[in-house]
Write an enzyme that holds these catalytic residues in place. Structure first.
Site, PDB file in Angstrom:
ATOM      1  N   LYS A   1       0.826  -1.210   0.000  1.00  0.00           N
ATOM      2  CA  LYS A   1       0.000   0.000   0.000  1.00  0.00           C
ATOM      3  C   LYS A   1       0.854   1.252   0.000  1.00  0.00           C
ATOM      4  O   LYS A   1       0.460   2.269  -0.555  1.00  0.00           O
ATOM      5  CB  LYS A   1      -0.952   0.002   1.202  1.00  0.00           C
ATOM      6  CG  LYS A   1      -2.076  -1.006   1.059  1.00  0.00           C
ATOM      7  CD  LYS A   1      -3.127  -0.789   2.116  1.00  0.00           C
ATOM      8  CE  LYS A   1      -4.181  -1.886   2.086  1.00  0.00           C
ATOM      9  NZ  LYS A   1      -5.039  -1.874   3.272  1.00  0.00           N
TER      10      LYS A   1
ATOM     11  N   LYS B   1     -10.498  -4.714  -3.133  1.00  0.00           N
ATOM     12  CA  LYS B   1     -11.186  -3.440  -3.363  1.00  0.00           C
ATOM     13  C   LYS B   1     -10.274  -2.458  -4.091  1.00  0.00           C
ATOM     14  O   LYS B   1     -10.711  -1.685  -4.926  1.00  0.00           O
ATOM     15  CB  LYS B   1     -11.620  -2.830  -2.023  1.00  0.00           C
ATOM     16  CG  LYS B   1     -12.712  -3.606  -1.329  1.00  0.00           C
ATOM     17  CD  LYS B   1     -12.861  -3.176   0.135  1.00  0.00           C
ATOM     18  CE  LYS B   1     -13.599  -4.217   0.951  1.00  0.00           C
ATOM     19  NZ  LYS B   1     -13.443  -4.073   2.400  1.00  0.00           N
TER      20      LYS B   1
ATOM     21  N   LYS C   1      -5.349 -11.490  -6.403  1.00  0.00           N
ATOM     22  CA  LYS C   1      -6.408 -11.651  -5.408  1.00  0.00           C
ATOM     23  C   LYS C   1      -7.499 -10.605  -5.633  1.00  0.00           C
ATOM     24  O   LYS C   1      -7.195  -9.468  -5.971  1.00  0.00           O
ATOM     25  CB  LYS C   1      -5.753 -11.431  -4.032  1.00  0.00           C
ATOM     26  CG  LYS C   1      -6.623 -11.737  -2.861  1.00  0.00           C
ATOM     27  CD  LYS C   1      -6.012 -11.179  -1.580  1.00  0.00           C
ATOM     28  CE  LYS C   1      -6.146  -9.679  -1.491  1.00  0.00           C
ATOM     29  NZ  LYS C   1      -6.072  -9.092  -0.171  1.00  0.00           N
TER      30      LYS C   1
HETATM   31  P1  TYM Z   1     -10.580  -6.358   4.690  1.00  0.00           P
HETATM   32  O1  TYM Z   1     -11.601  -5.314   4.917  1.00  0.00           O
HETATM   33  O2  TYM Z   1      -9.544  -6.124   3.653  1.00  0.00           O
HETATM   34  O3  TYM Z   1     -11.252  -7.722   4.328  1.00  0.00           O
HETATM   35  C1  TYM Z   1     -12.257  -8.312   5.150  1.00  0.00           C
HETATM   36  C2  TYM Z   1     -12.095  -9.823   5.154  1.00  0.00           C
HETATM   37  O4  TYM Z   1     -12.189 -10.354   3.830  1.00  0.00           O
HETATM   38  C3  TYM Z   1     -11.068 -11.205   3.572  1.00  0.00           C
HETATM   39  N1  TYM Z   1     -10.726 -11.112   2.135  1.00  0.00           N
HETATM   40  C4  TYM Z   1     -10.573 -12.174   1.341  1.00  0.00           C
HETATM   41  N2  TYM Z   1     -10.669 -13.497   1.559  1.00  0.00           N
HETATM   42  C5  TYM Z   1     -10.460 -14.327   0.512  1.00  0.00           C
HETATM   43  N3  TYM Z   1     -10.169 -13.894  -0.759  1.00  0.00           N
HETATM   44  C6  TYM Z   1     -10.070 -12.574  -1.023  1.00  0.00           C
HETATM   45  N4  TYM Z   1      -9.816 -12.151  -2.264  1.00  0.00           N
HETATM   46  C7  TYM Z   1     -10.255 -11.647   0.045  1.00  0.00           C
HETATM   47  N5  TYM Z   1     -10.232 -10.281   0.147  1.00  0.00           N
HETATM   48  C8  TYM Z   1     -10.519  -9.977   1.427  1.00  0.00           C
HETATM   49  C9  TYM Z   1      -9.949 -10.643   4.437  1.00  0.00           C
HETATM   50  O5  TYM Z   1      -8.960 -11.613   4.684  1.00  0.00           O
HETATM   51  C10 TYM Z   1     -10.703 -10.257   5.678  1.00  0.00           C
HETATM   52  O6  TYM Z   1     -10.876 -11.378   6.520  1.00  0.00           O
HETATM   53  N6  TYM Z   1      -7.185  -5.900   8.354  1.00  0.00           N
HETATM   54  C11 TYM Z   1      -8.492  -6.461   8.039  1.00  0.00           C
HETATM   55  C12 TYM Z   1      -9.581  -5.942   8.929  1.00  0.00           C
HETATM   56  C13 TYM Z   1      -9.356  -6.094  10.398  1.00  0.00           C
HETATM   57  C14 TYM Z   1      -9.390  -7.294  11.151  1.00  0.00           C
HETATM   58  C15 TYM Z   1      -9.176  -6.914  12.499  1.00  0.00           C
HETATM   59  C16 TYM Z   1      -9.561  -8.635  10.804  1.00  0.00           C
HETATM   60  C17 TYM Z   1      -9.142  -5.075  11.277  1.00  0.00           C
HETATM   61  N7  TYM Z   1      -9.024  -5.567  12.538  1.00  0.00           N
HETATM   62  C18 TYM Z   1      -9.118  -7.859  13.528  1.00  0.00           C
HETATM   63  C19 TYM Z   1      -9.521  -9.576  11.838  1.00  0.00           C
HETATM   64  C20 TYM Z   1      -9.297  -9.187  13.166  1.00  0.00           C
HETATM   65  C21 TYM Z   1      -8.843  -6.088   6.603  1.00  0.00           C
HETATM   66  O7  TYM Z   1      -8.295  -5.205   6.036  1.00  0.00           O
HETATM   67  O8  TYM Z   1      -9.875  -6.751   6.084  1.00  0.00           O
END
Ligand code: TYM
Length: 335
Positions: free
Chosen positions: A113, A195, A192
């Site tokens: 990023k 967004k 992957k």
């Molecule tokens: P975020 O918002 O990017 O994504 C939310 C969840 O979706 C999963 N994900 C995917 N899984 C499979 N294939 C994909 N292409 C894919 N894209 C996204 C992510 O792995 C995630 O589980 N840092 C985290 C948010 C967060 C969090 C936490 C998660 C903040 N605090 C505490 C767990 C525990 C994030 O950016 O998710």
């Protein structure tokens, strides 16, 4: 005791990678663990890259709405907004003071990023905020996609270091993955689904919009003509079939692709049927909730109260363990 925690950022539309990689698991865990399952819309994470302030609240609402439409039951589990529980930022600061700079700099998501945006220190601190999210609730089970593994490894290190320095306080959390959706590929067939890459299928998109995207999704590059046999193992559409289609359809397209019995556009049309079957009920529930926004607001308010009640005792213990004046006064009964 098992307690699950997970989060999703309110940036962009929720896509099928989020849905299969995380949200489906959340719904399942919510059913199994009840109030021991907490899910959070992580708006403080979302502001670590440039964003539009005038859209943030709506996006936060929208993310909550999609989770409820996907089947999260707020009466059974806890769904809340990160910024509504200030303990998250307080614990983040405490953990940040204990986290070596190098540990944050080597995070691959930070490296990725920071290549795309000007680097705000919030982006560097992102994993400490995530560690605080998890440790605040002493959660041990974290349903996420594979892309979060490195952040979870860091969370475990943060917990270990804290426990070593100040006494046993936090359990070490483990990731819980959905095996069939560790890393859902994007519609570009390159990387992957994400967004930030513009290669997503949103869970609220119409069949027409999705069909348009699938039309452009590359299939097995070796299958140039309709009569060429294909290799489903090299086709993004086949990966999507495994998420959306019935076992019988998955077997059929696998077989028919290999012997050039069906063409790629037939295969895409079959996939669209599976997608509609999965997403239509979710979209209908989303439309109903949109007509009753108070249901969403109430769910989040109830979630805020429940989360805050769990977070406060942990934060009190942490304050006391690290020797803060206020915490010492309270625990020794000093006035
Ligand atoms: P975020 O918002 O990017 O994504 C939310 C969840 O979706 C999963 N994900 C995917 N899984 C499979 N294939 C994909 N292409 C894919 N894209 C996204 C992510 O792995 C995630 O589980 N840092 C985290 C948010 C967060 C969090 C936490 C998660 C903040 N605090 C505490 C767990 C525990 C994030 O950016 O998710």
């Amino acid at each position: 005791m098992t307690r699950a925690f997970s989060g999703i950022q309110p940036t962009g539309d929720i896509h099928i990678g989020n849905y299969f990689g995380a949200i489906q698991n959340w719904v399942e865990l919510g059913r199994r663990l009840g109030k021991q399952a907490l899910f959070c819309i992580v708006d403080y994470h979302a502001i670590t890259i440039p964003y539009r302030a005038e859209e943030l609240a709506d996006r936060t609402f929208e993310a909550a709405l999609v989770n409820l439409a996907a089947g999260l039951d707020p009466a059974q589990t806890t769904l809340f907004v990160q910024s509504s529980v200030p303990a998250h930022t307080e614990l983040t600061w405490i953990l940040l003071t204990q986290t070596p700079l190098g540990d944050l700099e080597r995070m691959t998501q930070f490296k990725d990023k920071s290549g795309q945006h000007s680097v705000l220190t919030g982006l560097l601190a992102y994993p400490a905020l995530m560690a605080a999210d998890i440790l605040l609730y002493r959660a041990d089970t974290i349903p996420v996609g594979e892309d979060q593994d490195q952040h979870l490894e860091l969370t475990r290190e943060v917990a270990r270091r804290f426990n070593f320095l100040y006494g046993e306080t936090f359990p070490e959390p483990r990731a819980l993955h959905t095996e069939k959706a560790l890393r859902v590929p994007g519609t570009d067939g390159q990387s992957k689904m994400s967004k930030s890459k513009g290669n997503t299928i949103g869970v609220l998109e119409s069949p027409g919009q999705i069909a348009q995207k699938l039309r452009l999704t590359p299939t097995d590059p070796a299958r140039v003509r309709r009569s060429d046999p294909g290799d489903p193992g090299r086709c993004t559409i086949y990966t999507y079939h495994q998420l959306f289609s019935t076992d019988a359809t998955v077997q059929m397209v696998n077989w028919e692709c290999r012997r050039a019995g069906i063409g790629c556009s037939d295969c895409k049309a079959l996939l669209l049927r599976g997608i509609e079957r999965e997403l239509t009920p979710l979209q209908q529930r989303a439309a109903e909730l949109r007509r009753q926004p108070d249901q969403v607001h109430q769910a989040l308010e109830q979630g805020r109260r429940e989360a805050a009640a769990l977070a406060e005792p942990t934060l009190e213990e942490v304050r006391s363990r690290i020797g803060l004046y206020g915490a010492k006064r309270t625990s020794s009964g000093l006035q």
